[in-house]
Write an enzyme that holds these catalytic residues in place. Sequence first.
Site, short mmCIF file in Angstrom:
data_model
loop_
_atom_site.label_atom_id
_atom_site.label_comp_id
_atom_site.label_asym_id
_atom_site.label_seq_id
_atom_site.Cartn_x
_atom_site.Cartn_y
_atom_site.Cartn_z
N CYS A 2 0.86 -1.18 0.00
CA CYS A 2 0.00 0.00 0.00
C CYS A 2 0.90 1.23 0.00
CB CYS A 2 -0.85 0.02 1.25
SG CYS A 2 -1.83 -1.45 1.47
N ARG A 27 1.50 1.82 -6.01
CA ARG A 27 1.66 0.83 -4.93
C ARG A 27 0.35 0.19 -4.53
NH1 ARG A 27 6.37 1.00 -2.13
NH2 ARG A 27 5.36 0.04 -0.35
N TRP A 74 -3.79 -1.55 -1.23
CA TRP A 74 -3.74 -2.74 -2.06
C TRP A 74 -4.18 -3.85 -1.11
CZ3 TRP A 74 -3.35 -3.91 -7.05
CH2 TRP A 74 -3.13 -5.25 -7.40
N ASN A 100 0.87 -0.28 6.11
CA ASN A 100 1.21 -1.08 4.93
C ASN A 100 1.89 -2.33 5.47
OD1 ASN A 100 2.01 -2.14 2.48
ND2 ASN A 100 3.90 -0.94 2.42
N GLY A 101 1.35 -3.51 5.14
CA GLY A 101 1.96 -4.76 5.61
C GLY A 101 0.87 -5.77 5.95
N GLU A 482 7.89 -20.14 -20.60
CA GLU A 482 7.81 -18.81 -19.97
C GLU A 482 8.93 -17.90 -20.48
OE1 GLU A 482 5.69 -17.20 -18.57
OE2 GLU A 482 6.73 -15.57 -17.56
N LYS A 486 8.27 -14.33 -22.38
CA LYS A 486 8.86 -13.06 -21.92
C LYS A 486 9.57 -12.36 -23.06
CE LYS A 486 7.14 -12.27 -18.59
NZ LYS A 486 6.13 -13.21 -18.68
N GLU A 489 7.06 -11.15 -25.93
CA GLU A 489 6.06 -10.11 -25.63
C GLU A 489 6.69 -8.75 -25.38
OE1 GLU A 489 3.63 -10.35 -22.10
OE2 GLU A 489 5.08 -11.61 -21.11
N HIS A 505 11.55 -33.69 -33.56
CA HIS A 505 10.26 -33.86 -34.25
C HIS A 505 9.85 -32.60 -35.00
CE1 HIS A 505 9.73 -37.66 -32.12
NE2 HIS A 505 10.28 -37.04 -31.10
N LYS A 604 -2.49 -5.36 -19.73
CA LYS A 604 -2.09 -6.04 -18.51
C LYS A 604 -3.12 -7.10 -18.13
CE LYS A 604 0.22 -7.14 -14.92
NZ LYS A 604 1.37 -8.05 -15.17
#
Length: 609
Positions: A2, A27, A74, A100-101, A482, A486, A489, A505, A604
């Site tokens: 946050c 944040r 958040w 925050n936490g 993956e 990365k 994209e 193959h 996103k």
Amino acid sequence: MCGIVGYLGKKRAQPILLEGLKRLEYRGYDSSGIAVLEKKKILLYKKEGKISILEALLVNKKLEGTIGLGHTRWATHGKPSDENAHPHSDCSGDLVVVHNGIIENYLILKEELIKKGHRFKSETDTEVLAHLIEENFKGDLEEATREALKSVEGAYAIGVISTKDPEKLVAARYGSPLIVGVGEKEFFIASDVPAILNHTREIIFLDEGQLATLTPEGVKVTTLDNKKVEKAVTIIEWDVSLAQKNGYKHFMLKEIYEQPRAMMDTLRGRIAKDEREVLLPEISLSSKEIEKIKRLFIIACGTSYHAALIGKFLIENKVGLPVEVDIASEFRYRNPIIDSQTLVMVITQSGETADTLAALRLAKEKKAKTLAITNVVGSTASREADGVLYTHAGPEIAVASTKAFIAQLTLLYLFTIYLGGIRGTIPEEEAQEMLATLRNLPQQVKKILEDIKGILSCARKYFHKRDFLYMGRGINYPIALEGALKLKEISYIHAEGYPAGEMKHGPIALIDEDMPIVAIATQGSVYEKVLSNIEEIKAREGIVIALATEGDKKIKEKADEVIYLPQIREDFTPFLAVIPLQLLAYHIAARRGCDIDQPRNLAKSVTVE
Ligand code: AGP
């Protein structure tokens, strides 16, 4: 993650707090609020939604108070709502806290406080702090805060003000960042530099377990056990935009380097004190229901799908439960065989991916039990699934997912141990060893992040190439997928991930002296197989960039480039192997001058089909 901001000085706090919150919106942004101390009263305004909604609420209000706190949330505990937004107050409304936490023992503390007559209004862990400080208040806000924090377990960065000690703003940190800004007879607190950079460049970085008391006379820093601490003042040279990325050029790079913290925050509070057992109280599936599961589906898209593939490998190996993984846009249009003894898990960072939500709804129609792994509290997936497990990676701003992916892996490993514990398939010693390995991972990831010269050299040599292949076997095959995702994209280079055993193959026809192949060749049960795949590639002049285990003596003669990774159990290598691939993609894209945080054509969260 946050955003906190606080002000004590001669100016009106309101505009300073709102400006600071806007600078911290990256944040967290599901709700926000401010509290200002004015004429011995606390004026508190807070709203669900983005900060612009709070600004609209305050547009005709000119608060005169010169001491105040602000917060942009958040959510980790309690969905986004007006009530759950910060600041939170005590019973009297004379004391407010921003935080925050994660307070790990908040439920126990809350019960004790309710027994003492405290009345709670929200579902958050933070509100417990307000009542705890109220309970300890004997006239000095600093002492009351210090006493209260002694019974708190978990991570916090907090700001506190009270009408009963009106010339004071108290701040403290443990496990979450907090800074103090020193101005001309005015002082600030903030989660991060951008919030106050327009007012001062003189910053005091608080360290773990330190408490700062701001008064018109100045700033005093002490430890929790009240020992005075002399703190240096740092002069910040950054501009605001660089400061929001903590000095990194892109959010993606910042988030790659936040991965150790994302893992630690996802583990926090989920391993029992004896380090032998996983605690997932929020899963809302009884042990009985878990014992009755006959099949598990894991459905996702993109990077989350790659995490799902690793989950399959692990759960089938460790729990003996059949796992079927599917791309959400395929699953939703076929007729999957599902019944009430099927568990369908969806993995979605945003919790809003249209195909994944459609898959979740199809599973529910077919009476499956459903579970969501998501990074966003209050997201659609979290509300529609029967149970939810949150990754605590904090907001992921870059389109290319990195810290959310490694947090998903962390949660899948915890979930595997949890399932194995209930179904009796993982002996206690093995669970203990797996948890110890998980605990140690953030340090090992940090080690890789600190020495990237091999990766930079590969990016320099190969950033102009037009095609890449990535190959891996077993639990590292999804990491090959993956790594390729990365690269493609963010750099727009064509890249494909393949099971190494598949090269003969078809893909081997593509190989020539202009084709780099990234091979995941870490020590393990399939190492020799990957080595022979590398030899096949070299025989056709391909360029081999190998990921290998420190101490490997053979690989150097076979590969053109070698990036070494620390020793680790084979079934944990995905956590380490993915890091150099994220960095390789980033540094190649940076050399190509791509728009790394917002790549062309991508969003996103793909909230449409
Ligand atoms: C990952 O880097 C991509 N941005 C994309 O594949 C992403 O993983 C996919 O769209 C799924 O998103 P979700 O996890 O929010 O559902």
